[in-house]
Scaffold this motif. Sequence first.
Motif, PDB file in Angstrom:
ATOM      1  N   ALA A  41       1.324   4.130   5.133  1.00 47.01           N
ATOM      2  CA  ALA A  41       0.390   3.218   4.477  1.00 47.01           C
ATOM      3  C   ALA A  41       0.759   1.752   4.685  1.00 47.01           C
ATOM      4  CB  ALA A  41       0.338   3.527   2.980  1.00 47.01           C
ATOM      5  N   ASN A  42       2.027   1.464   4.928  1.00 51.84           N
ATOM      6  CA  ASN A  42       2.435   0.071   5.136  1.00 51.84           C
ATOM      7  C   ASN A  42       1.704  -0.571   6.310  1.00 51.84           C
ATOM      8  OD1 ASN A  42       4.491   0.044   3.053  1.00 51.84           O
ATOM      9  ND2 ASN A  42       5.697   1.336   4.419  1.00 51.84           N
ATOM     10  N   ALA A  43       1.320   0.238   7.290  1.00 52.38           N
ATOM     11  CA  ALA A  43       0.630  -0.285   8.468  1.00 52.38           C
ATOM     12  C   ALA A  43      -0.794  -0.725   8.157  1.00 52.38           C
ATOM     13  CB  ALA A  43       0.615   0.764   9.582  1.00 52.38           C
ATOM     14  N   THR A  44      -1.277  -0.409   6.953  1.00 57.00           N
ATOM     15  CA  THR A  44      -2.655  -0.780   6.592  1.00 57.00           C
ATOM     16  C   THR A  44      -2.725  -2.068   5.781  1.00 57.00           C
ATOM     17  OG1 THR A  44      -2.756   0.423   4.471  1.00 57.00           O
ATOM     18  CG2 THR A  44      -3.189   1.686   6.484  1.00 57.00           C
ATOM     19  N   VAL A  45      -1.573  -2.654   5.422  1.00 57.88           N
ATOM     20  CA  VAL A  45      -1.588  -3.913   4.662  1.00 57.88           C
ATOM     21  C   VAL A  45      -2.128  -5.003   5.581  1.00 57.88           C
ATOM     22  CG1 VAL A  45      -0.223  -5.577   3.362  1.00 57.88           C
ATOM     23  CG2 VAL A  45       0.387  -3.148   3.306  1.00 57.88           C
ATOM     24  N   SER A  46      -3.215  -5.648   5.162  1.00 60.34           N
ATOM     25  CA  SER A  46      -3.911  -6.560   6.068  1.00 60.34           C
ATOM     26  C   SER A  46      -4.257  -7.860   5.360  1.00 60.34           C
ATOM     27  CB  SER A  46      -5.201  -5.917   6.587  1.00 60.34           C
ATOM     28  OG  SER A  46      -6.172  -5.848   5.544  1.00 60.34           O
ATOM     29  N   ALA A  47      -4.824  -8.784   6.127  1.00 63.12           N
ATOM     30  CA  ALA A  47      -5.254 -10.065   5.559  1.00 63.12           C
ATOM     31  C   ALA A  47      -6.299  -9.864   4.464  1.00 63.12           C
ATOM     32  CB  ALA A  47      -5.794 -10.968   6.663  1.00 63.12           C
ATOM     33  N   ALA A  49       0.833  -1.205   0.000  1.00 60.10           N
ATOM     34  CA  ALA A  49       0.000   0.000   0.000  1.00 60.10           C
ATOM     35  C   ALA A  49       0.864   1.252   0.000  1.00 60.10           C
ATOM     36  CB  ALA A  49      -0.936   0.009   1.216  1.00 60.10           C
ATOM     37  N   VAL A  50       0.387   2.293  -0.665  1.00 58.95           N
ATOM     38  CA  VAL A  50       1.026   3.609  -0.659  1.00 58.95           C
ATOM     39  C   VAL A  50      -0.037   4.659  -0.381  1.00 58.95           C
ATOM     40  CG1 VAL A  50       2.886   2.970  -2.255  1.00 58.95           C
ATOM     41  CG2 VAL A  50       0.723   3.851  -3.171  1.00 58.95           C
ATOM     42  N   GLY A  51       0.393   5.869  -0.117  1.00 55.40           N
ATOM     43  CA  GLY A  51      -0.539   6.951   0.135  1.00 55.40           C
ATOM     44  C   GLY A  51      -0.953   7.663  -1.146  1.00 55.40           C
ATOM     45  N   GLU A  83       8.058  -5.392   7.982  1.00 55.86           N
ATOM     46  CA  GLU A  83       7.706  -3.971   7.952  1.00 55.86           C
ATOM     47  C   GLU A  83       6.231  -3.742   7.636  1.00 55.86           C
ATOM     48  OE1 GLU A  83      11.819  -1.531   7.043  1.00 55.86           O
ATOM     49  OE2 GLU A  83      10.459  -1.895   5.377  1.00 55.86           O
ATOM     50  N   ILE A  84       5.445  -4.798   7.656  1.00 58.83           N
ATOM     51  CA  ILE A  84       3.990  -4.689   7.592  1.00 58.83           C
ATOM     52  C   ILE A  84       3.439  -5.358   8.852  1.00 58.83           C
ATOM     53  CG2 ILE A  84       3.865  -4.552   5.079  1.00 58.83           C
ATOM     54  CD1 ILE A  84       3.203  -7.549   5.046  1.00 58.83           C
ATOM     55  N   PRO A  85       2.151  -5.206   9.171  1.00 57.65           N
ATOM     56  CA  PRO A  85       1.636  -5.801  10.406  1.00 57.65           C
ATOM     57  C   PRO A  85       1.908  -7.312  10.477  1.00 57.65           C
ATOM     58  CG  PRO A  85       0.051  -4.226   9.532  1.00 57.65           C
ATOM     59  CD  PRO A  85       1.131  -4.366   8.496  1.00 57.65           C
ATOM     60  N   LEU A  86       2.350  -7.772  11.636  1.00 59.91           N
ATOM     61  CA  LEU A  86       2.726  -9.182  11.772  1.00 59.91           C
ATOM     62  C   LEU A  86       1.562 -10.145  11.556  1.00 59.91           C
ATOM     63  CD1 LEU A  86       5.374  -9.167  14.627  1.00 59.91           C
ATOM     64  CD2 LEU A  86       5.686  -9.073  12.153  1.00 59.91           C
ATOM     65  N   PRO A  87       0.313  -9.806  11.936  1.00 61.84           N
ATOM     66  CA  PRO A  87      -0.783 -10.720  11.587  1.00 61.84           C
ATOM     67  C   PRO A  87      -0.903 -10.951  10.079  1.00 61.84           C
ATOM     68  CG  PRO A  87      -1.502  -9.206  13.290  1.00 61.84           C
ATOM     69  CD  PRO A  87      -0.155  -8.712  12.819  1.00 61.84           C
ATOM     70  N   THR A  88      -0.559  -9.950   9.277  1.00 60.34           N
ATOM     71  CA  THR A  88      -0.573 -10.114   7.827  1.00 60.34           C
ATOM     72  C   THR A  88       0.535 -11.041   7.373  1.00 60.34           C
ATOM     73  OG1 THR A  88      -1.410  -7.844   7.667  1.00 60.34           O
ATOM     74  CG2 THR A  88      -0.634  -8.861   5.637  1.00 60.34           C
ATOM     75  N   VAL A  89       1.707 -10.915   7.984  1.00 59.90           N
ATOM     76  CA  VAL A  89       2.812 -11.815   7.666  1.00 59.90           C
ATOM     77  C   VAL A  89       2.424 -13.259   7.990  1.00 59.90           C
ATOM     78  CG1 VAL A  89       5.219 -12.414   8.157  1.00 59.90           C
ATOM     79  CG2 VAL A  89       4.524 -10.007   8.064  1.00 59.90           C
ATOM     80  N   GLU A  90       1.842 -13.452   9.168  1.00 66.60           N
ATOM     81  CA  GLU A  90       1.436 -14.797   9.569  1.00 66.60           C
ATOM     82  C   GLU A  90       0.369 -15.355   8.619  1.00 66.60           C
ATOM     83  OE1 GLU A  90       0.047 -17.251  13.570  1.00 66.60           O
ATOM     84  OE2 GLU A  90      -0.030 -15.047  13.563  1.00 66.60           O
TER      85      GLU A  90
END
Length: 305
Positions: A110-116, A58-60, A137-144
């Motif tokens: 915007a990287n903090a908004t990358v989600s499942a 994601a970007v702004g 560098e994105i939310p860890l739940p998304t990585v998992e």
Amino acid sequence: MIVVIGSINLDLIASVDRLPAPGETVPGSAFVTAGGGKGANQALAAARAGAEVCMIGAVGNDSFAGDAMRLLREAGVDLSRIRESDRPTGTALILVDERGENIITVVPGANATVSADDLSPADLPLKQGDLVLLQHEIPLPTVEASLRAARHAGAISVLNTAPFRAEAASFLTRADYVVANETEFDLYSDALELAGGNRAARMRDYVRRFQSNVIVTLGGEGLLCATPHQFFECPALEIEPVDTVGAGDTFCGYLAQSLSAGESLETALTRASTAAALACLSRGAQPSIPHARDVLFAYNRQVRA
């Protein structure tokens, strides 16, 4: 296909004679901007290595977004799944001294908004044999969730554990390949209660317990690799570094491309290590990522030496 799920930043880079102490101001000698973010860096490295790459992130809706993605677009990375966020494009503030050492502050934006939600089948068209490349560098739940999606699809997963985040220890072992620097691995060793009196022994314990592969990078000292079937070292290419920013991301992108192309792990690691060394010879993360022809030339010289 290599699918990179990760961060996209614009790097703001200042050159200084030496890094400042807390509370100190030092004069700068140069300033540049360049695309960055560990996800974008690794996507660009994989593309320059010769892979077909799709980027999810994601970007702004701001002036930084175009600059952050310019080199990705020029390299032919598929950006159709990059989402526009109401938060600003991620930014990294970087100081680099004359020895090539650096200090970095990252503002996720915007990287903090990358989600499942970005991992639906329409957004994440994975199939067996694809490779998924991830970082922290994105939310860890998304990585998992991405690791689970890769396993479900029969894709190979490569997780770069940078930056270190202690809570990632809970899912680290789901990755087919873990790439950590020596500090990160030592910290995760404590969290996972790995047995052994030295790093090599703890790596062997990791692969014995979790039946996956772990690669520990050692900077100028090369790397160590442990798999369920072998353990080996890979020396680094001897260089005089100008700027080490992006070297680890270059390593991961080239490693992903080599694995995706079916090369042996030892060959893939040697090629990735060579690419990472070349990335240290010029300034900036993305501008310094070498092209495949330059890596091949240096790799062949290293193998013959």
